[in-house]
Design a protein around this motif. Sequence first.
Motif, PDB file in Angstrom:
ATOM      1  N   GLU A  40     -33.424 -38.416 -84.138  1.00  0.00           N
ATOM      2  CA  GLU A  40     -34.174 -38.273 -85.353  1.00  0.00           C
ATOM      3  C   GLU A  40     -33.253 -39.627 -86.216  1.00  0.00           C
ATOM      4  OE1 GLU A  40     -32.929 -34.672 -87.156  1.00  0.00           O
ATOM      5  OE2 GLU A  40     -34.192 -33.606 -85.735  1.00  0.00           O
ATOM      6  N   GLY A  41     -32.328 -40.200 -85.697  1.00  0.00           N
ATOM      7  CA  GLY A  41     -31.525 -41.295 -86.462  1.00  0.00           C
ATOM      8  C   GLY A  41     -30.525 -40.825 -87.324  1.00  0.00           C
ATOM      9  N   ASP A  42     -30.049 -41.532 -88.060  1.00  0.00           N
ATOM     10  CA  ASP A  42     -29.050 -41.425 -89.154  1.00  0.00           C
ATOM     11  C   ASP A  42     -29.982 -41.317 -90.645  1.00  0.00           C
ATOM     12  OD1 ASP A  42     -26.792 -40.935 -90.648  1.00  0.00           O
ATOM     13  OD2 ASP A  42     -25.895 -42.784 -90.244  1.00  0.00           O
ATOM     14  N   ALA A  43     -29.408 -40.299 -91.391  1.00  0.00           N
ATOM     15  CA  ALA A  43     -30.208 -40.365 -92.707  1.00  0.00           C
ATOM     16  C   ALA A  43     -29.750 -41.495 -93.503  1.00  0.00           C
ATOM     17  CB  ALA A  43     -29.982 -39.194 -93.280  1.00  0.00           C
ATOM     18  N   ASN A  44     -28.727 -41.995 -93.278  1.00  0.00           N
ATOM     19  CA  ASN A  44     -28.176 -43.159 -94.187  1.00  0.00           C
ATOM     20  C   ASN A  44     -28.634 -44.704 -93.583  1.00  0.00           C
ATOM     21  OD1 ASN A  44     -26.970 -41.556 -96.121  1.00  0.00           O
ATOM     22  ND2 ASN A  44     -25.359 -41.283 -94.703  1.00  0.00           N
ATOM     23  N   SER A  45     -29.328 -44.632 -92.353  1.00  0.00           N
ATOM     24  CA  SER A  45     -29.585 -45.938 -91.711  1.00  0.00           C
ATOM     25  C   SER A  45     -30.277 -46.814 -92.887  1.00  0.00           C
ATOM     26  CB  SER A  45     -30.023 -45.761 -90.514  1.00  0.00           C
ATOM     27  OG  SER A  45     -31.377 -45.173 -90.774  1.00  0.00           O
ATOM     28  N   ARG A  46     -31.121 -46.468 -93.305  1.00  0.00           N
ATOM     29  CA  ARG A  46     -31.957 -47.033 -94.451  1.00  0.00           C
ATOM     30  C   ARG A  46     -30.823 -47.815 -95.507  1.00  0.00           C
ATOM     31  NH1 ARG A  46     -37.475 -44.833 -96.824  1.00  0.00           N
ATOM     32  NH2 ARG A  46     -37.985 -45.732 -94.802  1.00  0.00           N
ATOM     33  N   TYR A  47     -30.359 -46.939 -96.125  1.00  0.00           N
ATOM     34  CA  TYR A  47     -29.078 -47.460 -97.227  1.00  0.00           C
ATOM     35  C   TYR A  47     -28.508 -48.436 -96.457  1.00  0.00           C
ATOM     36  CZ  TYR A  47     -25.379 -47.229-100.391  1.00  0.00           C
ATOM     37  OH  TYR A  47     -24.395 -47.391-101.208  1.00  0.00           O
ATOM     38  N   LEU A  48     -27.837 -48.197 -95.434  1.00  0.00           N
ATOM     39  CA  LEU A  48     -26.873 -49.069 -94.809  1.00  0.00           C
ATOM     40  C   LEU A  48     -27.500 -50.377 -94.677  1.00  0.00           C
ATOM     41  CD1 LEU A  48     -24.181 -49.312 -93.399  1.00  0.00           C
ATOM     42  CD2 LEU A  48     -25.333 -48.633 -91.340  1.00  0.00           C
ATOM     43  N   HIS A  49     -28.588 -50.480 -93.990  1.00  0.00           N
ATOM     44  CA  HIS A  49     -29.202 -51.752 -93.676  1.00  0.00           C
ATOM     45  C   HIS A  49     -29.619 -52.715 -95.012  1.00  0.00           C
ATOM     46  CE1 HIS A  49     -29.327 -51.311 -89.348  1.00  0.00           C
ATOM     47  NE2 HIS A  49     -29.594 -50.038 -89.391  1.00  0.00           N
ATOM     48  N   ALA A  50     -30.000 -51.753 -95.966  1.00  0.00           N
ATOM     49  CA  ALA A  50     -30.352 -52.181 -97.289  1.00  0.00           C
ATOM     50  C   ALA A  50     -28.952 -52.871 -98.041  1.00  0.00           C
ATOM     51  CB  ALA A  50     -30.816 -51.215 -98.346  1.00  0.00           C
ATOM     52  N   CYS A  51     -27.934 -52.364 -97.649  1.00  0.00           N
ATOM     53  CA  CYS A  51     -26.795 -52.878 -98.183  1.00  0.00           C
ATOM     54  C   CYS A  51     -26.066 -53.875 -97.378  1.00  0.00           C
ATOM     55  CB  CYS A  51     -25.549 -51.769 -98.201  1.00  0.00           C
ATOM     56  SG  CYS A  51     -25.685 -50.558 -99.332  1.00  0.00           S
ATOM     57  N   ILE A  52     -26.539 -54.079 -96.250  1.00  0.00           N
ATOM     58  CA  ILE A  52     -26.176 -55.217 -95.350  1.00  0.00           C
ATOM     59  C   ILE A  52     -26.980 -56.201 -95.753  1.00  0.00           C
ATOM     60  CG2 ILE A  52     -26.096 -56.162 -92.908  1.00  0.00           C
ATOM     61  CD1 ILE A  52     -25.141 -53.281 -92.061  1.00  0.00           C
ATOM     62  N   LYS A  53     -28.124 -56.218 -95.849  1.00  0.00           N
ATOM     63  CA  LYS A  53     -29.239 -57.251 -96.174  1.00  0.00           C
ATOM     64  C   LYS A  53     -28.889 -57.879 -97.501  1.00  0.00           C
ATOM     65  CE  LYS A  53     -34.059 -57.611 -95.800  1.00  0.00           C
ATOM     66  NZ  LYS A  53     -35.591 -57.124 -95.957  1.00  0.00           N
ATOM     67  N   SER A  54     -28.583 -57.081 -98.374  1.00  0.00           N
ATOM     68  CA  SER A  54     -28.369 -57.476 -99.775  1.00  0.00           C
ATOM     69  C   SER A  54     -26.958 -58.199 -99.813  1.00  0.00           C
ATOM     70  CB  SER A  54     -28.070 -56.545-100.890  1.00  0.00           C
ATOM     71  OG  SER A  54     -26.892 -55.753-100.945  1.00  0.00           O
ATOM     72  N   ARG A  55     -26.067 -57.984 -99.055  1.00  0.00           N
ATOM     73  CA  ARG A  55     -24.811 -58.626 -98.796  1.00  0.00           C
ATOM     74  C   ARG A  55     -24.916 -59.811 -98.171  1.00  0.00           C
ATOM     75  NH1 ARG A  55     -19.322 -56.645 -99.295  1.00  0.00           N
ATOM     76  NH2 ARG A  55     -17.709 -58.015 -98.106  1.00  0.00           N
ATOM     77  N   ARG A  56     -25.856 -59.984 -97.045  1.00  0.00           N
ATOM     78  CA  ARG A  56     -25.986 -61.312 -96.587  1.00  0.00           C
ATOM     79  C   ARG A  56     -26.718 -62.331 -97.360  1.00  0.00           C
ATOM     80  NH1 ARG A  56     -28.742 -59.002 -91.004  1.00  0.00           N
ATOM     81  NH2 ARG A  56     -27.008 -58.360 -90.037  1.00  0.00           N
TER      82      ARG A  56
END
Length: 61
Positions: A40-56
């Motif tokens: 099912e994946g992690d429920a927070n993965s979309r949020y986590l990847h968005a944070c990483i993308k904005s930080r980059r």
Amino acid sequence: MTLSDYEVERRKLLFAELWHLKKSKESLTIQRSRAKWLQEGDANSRYLHACIKSRRKRNAI
């Protein structure tokens, strides 16, 4: 009331078996939860990847 030697040994064996079964059940529960997480994946993965993308983007020169 005291227990006989046989009863004491039997009790020790039963408690050892009980603890073994308890650990086995915990292990099975952990394995099931990991399998579910993989499917099912992690429920927070979309949020986590968005944070990483904005930080980059912020850190880019």
